[in-house]
Design a protein around this motif. Structure first.
Motif, PDB file in Angstrom:
ATOM      1  N   LYS A   5       0.634  -1.145   0.241  1.00  0.00           N
ATOM      2  CA  LYS A   5       0.292  -0.373  -0.508  1.00  0.00           C
ATOM      3  C   LYS A   5       0.858   1.185   0.191  1.00  0.00           C
ATOM      4  O   LYS A   5       0.676   2.525   0.403  1.00  0.00           O
ATOM      5  CB  LYS A   5      -1.153   0.501   0.788  1.00  0.00           C
ATOM      6  CG  LYS A   5      -2.116  -1.156   1.155  1.00  0.00           C
ATOM      7  CD  LYS A   5      -2.537  -1.106   2.634  1.00  0.00           C
ATOM      8  CE  LYS A   5      -3.735  -2.768   2.940  1.00  0.00           C
ATOM      9  NZ  LYS A   5      -4.174  -2.677   4.026  1.00  0.00           N
ATOM     10  N   LEU A   6       2.022   1.213  -0.333  1.00  0.00           N
ATOM     11  CA  LEU A   6       2.494   2.485  -0.644  1.00  0.00           C
ATOM     12  C   LEU A   6       2.251   3.777  -1.813  1.00  0.00           C
ATOM     13  O   LEU A   6       1.564   3.588  -3.073  1.00  0.00           O
ATOM     14  CB  LEU A   6       4.116   1.882  -0.934  1.00  0.00           C
ATOM     15  CG  LEU A   6       5.462   0.624   0.131  1.00  0.00           C
ATOM     16  CD1 LEU A   6       6.520   0.266  -1.409  1.00  0.00           C
ATOM     17  CD2 LEU A   6       5.232   1.415   0.560  1.00  0.00           C
ATOM     18  N   VAL A   7       2.618   4.620  -1.111  1.00  0.00           N
ATOM     19  CA  VAL A   7       2.124   6.099  -2.130  1.00  0.00           C
ATOM     20  C   VAL A   7       3.358   6.933  -1.815  1.00  0.00           C
ATOM     21  O   VAL A   7       4.456   6.710  -1.678  1.00  0.00           O
ATOM     22  CB  VAL A   7       0.622   6.620  -1.244  1.00  0.00           C
ATOM     23  CG1 VAL A   7       0.058   5.899  -0.693  1.00  0.00           C
ATOM     24  CG2 VAL A   7       1.509   6.848   0.302  1.00  0.00           C
ATOM     25  N   GLY A   8       2.983   7.802  -3.142  1.00  0.00           N
ATOM     26  CA  GLY A   8       3.731   9.147  -3.047  1.00  0.00           C
ATOM     27  C   GLY A   8       4.671   9.266  -4.282  1.00  0.00           C
ATOM     28  O   GLY A   8       4.415   7.571  -5.103  1.00  0.00           O
ATOM     29  N   ASN A   9       5.715   9.250  -4.261  1.00  0.00           N
ATOM     30  CA  ASN A   9       6.701   9.468  -6.103  1.00  0.00           C
ATOM     31  C   ASN A   9       7.581   7.994  -5.432  1.00  0.00           C
ATOM     32  O   ASN A   9       8.310   8.741  -4.225  1.00  0.00           O
ATOM     33  CB  ASN A   9       7.090  10.371  -5.992  1.00  0.00           C
ATOM     34  CG  ASN A   9       6.218  11.678  -6.325  1.00  0.00           C
ATOM     35  OD1 ASN A   9       4.893  11.205  -6.780  1.00  0.00           O
ATOM     36  ND2 ASN A   9       6.548  12.822  -6.377  1.00  0.00           N
ATOM     37  N   ILE A  10       8.487   7.843  -6.976  1.00  0.00           N
ATOM     38  CA  ILE A  10       9.103   6.857  -7.160  1.00  0.00           C
ATOM     39  C   ILE A  10      11.026   7.532  -6.764  1.00  0.00           C
ATOM     40  O   ILE A  10      11.082   8.973  -7.455  1.00  0.00           O
ATOM     41  CB  ILE A  10       9.425   6.078  -8.094  1.00  0.00           C
ATOM     42  CG1 ILE A  10       8.033   5.448  -8.140  1.00  0.00           C
ATOM     43  CG2 ILE A  10      10.558   5.064  -7.679  1.00  0.00           C
ATOM     44  CD1 ILE A  10       8.099   4.294  -9.534  1.00  0.00           C
ATOM     45  N   PRO A  11      11.197   7.614  -5.566  1.00  0.00           N
ATOM     46  CA  PRO A  11      12.547   8.293  -5.717  1.00  0.00           C
ATOM     47  C   PRO A  11      13.630   8.237  -5.953  1.00  0.00           C
ATOM     48  O   PRO A  11      13.935   7.057  -7.111  1.00  0.00           O
ATOM     49  CB  PRO A  11      13.337   7.972  -3.715  1.00  0.00           C
ATOM     50  CG  PRO A  11      11.556   7.007  -3.228  1.00  0.00           C
ATOM     51  CD  PRO A  11      10.853   6.600  -4.314  1.00  0.00           C
TER      52      PRO A  11
END
Length: 938
Positions: free
Chosen positions: A649-655
């Motif tokens: 359930k990971l969110v946000g931008n890909i580093p």
């Protein structure tokens, strides 16, 4: 009793001392005291293995009566070090020249000569010296010349296992008294001089493991009429054995007892002159490319005690002549390409102690008669052949074996009862032998002293009793059977490999299992029905592999790994574990592989994972992890080759800094809620820019070979629309999967620099823009999935350059124009891979393009360049037809004439012709396109 402490001057009270032996003590690295040089009457001084260190005092040169000096094996440790802290050191060896009575000198493995120590000059001034042992003394070179050779009595010279980087000096062959010359394991180069014939008293010559030494063996070597032991292994000889006729047919044949030439790239048949070695006891030729049957002349080796031909490429059957080797004690033909059956004449080798025919292609039956006369047999190795052991249940073997390896031979289906008569077996391998029976009770009672037991990969049923009496058990492999019931209890302090995987064991794991087998190096309970919580005692294991995957384990992961320094692989995947990743899990500095996938773990990825700096594999997929992908992954886990965070359930931008993972070859972030653009820095993955490494590994697995075990990391990868588990082939996989997220923006052109990429999946996102024309640069691509995005524009014509592509999905986008045809794309005939793109047309779609009136069928590729290709292809076919027209006309009547008179024949034949035509057309199209590409390049 071991002495320690100091060596005090009070010893000087022994004024008449002639013999002093302080060997095999532990003086903790103290120096040899200078007063040792005051014992003027001393004839014998032995300080070997005494734990001494530092500079050797030059006062020892005052011992003018000394005849025997042994300083070997002097190195010392402290309680926390596995490597020696120090050695005895010689700065200048000229003090040795004063030992005018010295006959024996041993400084091997414990005395280090510093550069410029003048060791040879000093020894050359001691005319009485008979034996010199300087093994592993750090000697880098041998002076090429001496003004005068003063070695009038030297019989033994051992300079092995140094770093000597020079030629064999010519002055050596002026020492006419030399009987033993050992130069093995150095960096000696050049050739073996023909002057070696001058060493007429030589009995032992060892030049093995000098990889830079020229393999030209001088014919004069055969004139050493007293040579008993010749060792040339590890030298690049690269000759046919028959080329040595001029060497081994001379007088050397009458004295030689040992001949070692393994791993020397020898080829050819075994020659007849081998039968002339009347005294030969040990022959070692393994690791070469010798082929053909064994010669009948081997039957004349009446004194032979050891024959080793393992790891060759022998081709042919085992000849009957082997049965004439009446004195043969050991026969090893393993790791060859021998085929056919084993001759019954081997049963006449009545003195045979060890027989190794493993890893060949032997087949046929082996009956009781084969073994009737082998009463002295102790070691039998037949593994990895296609042999059938036809041994009756009432058979009583005439021998008592210590080791029996018959893996992959046909033995079952019943458990062999004749084993009950073997009272001395300590190594037993019956893996993959077709046994589908229960293990009888007598087996566990009879073999309680066994060290190595492998009955894996059979169909054995039943339960396992407690093995607490198996105190010597070191290797136990019961994997891939049908064992059930609870796990057995152990009490084996030496058990280093335990593999019970792929069975039906159930119930909980005993809480004290880690205490029962504290030194286990490899422990696998994978793929059973084990339940309950993971015992805390696992944290006490010092081993390298811990695999509890594919069970029913519950609860949280233990947080007690602070002292598990040896663990390299930890696999708890496919269980029902919950909670978070414990902080101590990265306490092991050697952890290379961490598998926690397919559980119910939750929470953010903990900062403690930052300490796993040696991780090669991190697989956390199919859990409930939340939050963003931490940037510290790209900063700290720089050894990662596999990163799998799939289905969380990971969110946000890909580093973007994940691209700093230069070793990364598999990146799987699919099935999350990631957003933003695909970082353009992803074109910088170094390991994805190179071709797949056919010899690489995922894990370094340091020290694994020390215990004779290997481990292949395994992981499931989604490729070509399928979930495939890779293990042995895993190092070949280079893949990126970012599918089923909320990624937007365009596909970065930088991804096309990942020339080694074999699978790219960006499906089920919100990507826009056109597919770059540079995508054809991904020459290794086998699987490409860009479906269910918002891509528009034409399908790039460069896709026809993806000649390895076998899976393609571009469905449900906004692509338009003609579908390119050529090379591998010609084989994609399923229109569903383009469905959901209403403006696409051409083969294999039913929708025709607007210009189909002028360009019909698969040749209408689209674009000027593609139309030119089609025209060139037509010209190619015209030339082909013109050159074959006449012959084709004649053949046409021969083939079709009879069909004019039979309707069924005619119908079937032309259906076949249609299929063949389609196949030939595609092949010619591919060939032409490649030829055209070569011409353009040229």
């Amino acid at each position: 009793m071991v002495l320690g402490g100091e060596l005090r001057p009070a010893l000087l009270g022994l004024k008449h001392l002639k013999y002093l032996d302080l060997s095999m003590n532990d003086f903790g690295g103290i120096r040899i005291p200078e007063f040792m040089g005051s014992f003027r009457r001393l004839k014998y001084l032995n300080l070997s293995g005494a734990g001494l260190g530092g500079l050797i005092p030059h006062q020892l040169g005052n011992l003018s009566s000394l005849q025997y000096l042994d300083l070997s094996y002097n190195y010392y440790y402290d309680d926390n070090s596995e490597l020696p802290l120090g050695f005895l050191i010689i700065d200048d060896a000229l003090w040795i020249s004063n030992l005018s009575s010295l006959r024996y000198l041993n400084m091997s493995t414990g005395v280090k000569f510093r550069e410029g120590a003048h060791w040879l000059e000093a020894l050359n001034m001691v005319p009485s010296i008979v034996e010199v042992h300087l093994q592993s003394c750090g000697i880098n070179t041998i002076p090429p010349s001496l003004p005068h050779v003063n070695f009038t009595s030297l019989s033994v010279l051992d300079l092995s296992s140094n770093s000597i980087n020079s030629m064999i000096p010519g002055w050596l062959f002026n020492i006419s008294s030399l009987e033993h010359l050992d130069l093995h394991d150095n960096d000696i180069w050049g050739t073996i001089p023909s002057a070696i014939k001058n060493l007429t008293l030589l009995k032992v010559l060892d030049l093995s493991d000098n990889q830079f030494l020229d393999g030209k063996i001088p014919a004069t070597l055969g004139d050493l009429c007293k040579l008993q032991h010749l060792k040339l292994s590890g030298i690049n000889i690269s000759k046919n054995l028959h080329e040595f006729d001029g060497v081994f047919t001379r007088c050397i044949k009458n004295s030689l007892e040992t001949l070692y030439m393994w791993n020397t790239q020898l080829t050819g048949y075994l020659p007849d002159w081998l039968g002339d070695f009347r005294m030969l006891k040990s022959l070692n030729l393994y690791g070469n490319s010798i082929f053909g049957p064994l010669p009948a002349s081997l039957g004349r080796l009446s004194a032979l005690q050891g024959l080793v031909l393992s790891e060759n490429k022998l081709n042919g059957t085992i000849p009957e002549s082997l049965g004439r080797l009446a004195e043969l004690v050991s026969l090893d033909l393993s790791y060859n390409m021998l085929n056919g059956t084993i001759p019954e004449s081997l049963g006449r080798l009545t003195k045979l102690v060890s027989l190794d025919l493993s890893y060949n292609f032997l087949e046929g039956l082996i009956s009781e008669e084969y073994f009737a006369n082998l009463t002295k047999l102790n070691y039998l190795y037949l593994s990895q052949n296609q042999l059938i052991l036809k041994l009756g249940p009432d058979w009583i073997p005439p021998f008592q074996l210590q080791e029996l390896y018959i893996g992959s031979c046909k033995l079952g289906p019943r458990f062999p009862t004749w084993l009950r008569m073997q009272k001395n077996i300590i190594h037993l391998d019956m893996s993959s032998t077709g046994i589908s029976d229960t293990v009888p009770d007598w087996f566990w009672r009879s073999f309680s002293q066994i060290l190595h037991l492998d009955i894996s990969s059979n169909g054995i049923t039943g339960s396992i009793p407690n093995l607490t009496d198996f105190n010597n058990l070191g290797h136990l492999n019961l994997s891939s059977n049908h064992f059930e019931g609870p796990l057995p209890n152990f009490n084996s302090v030496i058990l280093w490999l335990l593999d019970l995987s792929n069975n039906s064991f159930s119930g909980g794991i005993h809480p004290s299992i880690g205490k029962s087998i504290p030194h286990s190096v490899y422990l696998s309970l994978s793929a059973n029905n084990l339940s309950g919580e993971i015992p805390l005692s696992f944290c006490q294991l010092s081993g390298m592999v811990l695999d509890l995957s594919k069970n029913l384990m519950l609860g949280e992961l233990p947080d007690c790994w602070n002292h598990s320094f040896g663990i390299m692989v930890m696999d708890f995947s496919s269980n029902n574990l919950s909670g978070s990743i414990p902080p101590s899990i990265c306490s092991s500095p050697n952890l290379e592989s961490l598998h926690l996938s397919n559980n119910n773990l939750s929470g953010a990825l903990p900062l403690s994972l930052k300490s796993c700096v040696h991780l090669n594999t991190l697989h956390l997929g199919h859990n409930g992890f939340t939050g963003a992908i931490p940037t510290w992954i790209g900063e700290s886990l720089l050894s990662l080759k596999i990163l799998n965070l799939r289905s969380n359930k990971l969110v946000g931008n890909i580093p973007p800094n994940l691209s700093r993972l230069s070793a990364l070859q598999i990146l799987d972030l699919a099935n999350n809620n990631l957003s933003g653009n695909i970082p353009s820095t992803f074109g910088n993955f170094t390991a994805m820019k190179i071709l797949r490494n056919t010899h690489g590994t995922i894990l370094d697995f340091r020290n694994g070979t020390m215990f004779g075990i290997s481990y292949e990391d395994k992981i499931q990868v989604t490729i070509k629309g399928q979930y495939i588990e890779y293990a042995i082939l895993l190092p070949l996989v280079i893949a990126m999967d970012l599918s089923n997220n909320n990624l937007s923006g365009t596909i970065p052109k930088e991804l096309t620099s990942l020339f080694g990429l074999m699978s790219l999946n960006l499906s089920e996102n919100h990507l826009t823009g056109e597919i770059t024309e540079k995508i054809g640069a991904l020459q290794q691509l086998e699987s490409l999935d860009l479906s269910k995005n918002n891509l528009f524009g034409r399908i790039p014509s460069s896709m026809i350059d993806l000649t390895f592509l076998s899976y393609l999905n571009l469905s449900y986008n906004n692509l338009s124009g003609r579908v390119p045809i050529g090379n591998q794309l010609q084989t994609f005939i399923d229109p569903s891979i383009y469905i959901g793109n209403p403006d696409l047309c051409g083969f294999p779609l039913t929708q025709k393009c607007k210009d189909d009136g002028t360009n019909q069928g698969p040749n209408a590729v689209g674009g000027d360049e593609q139309n030119n290709d089609a025209m060139d292809e037509e010209r190619f076919k015209v030339k082909w037809n013109m050159s074959t027209g006449a012959g084709f006309a004649v053949g046409l009547w021969v083939a079709f004439g009879p069909l004019l008179f039979n309707n069924k024949w005619r119908e079937a034949y032309f259906q076949l012709i249609d299929q063949v035509y389609d196949t030939i057309y595609v092949v010619l199209a591919v060939i032409f396109t490649r030829l055209k590409g070569h011409n353009v390049t040229a």
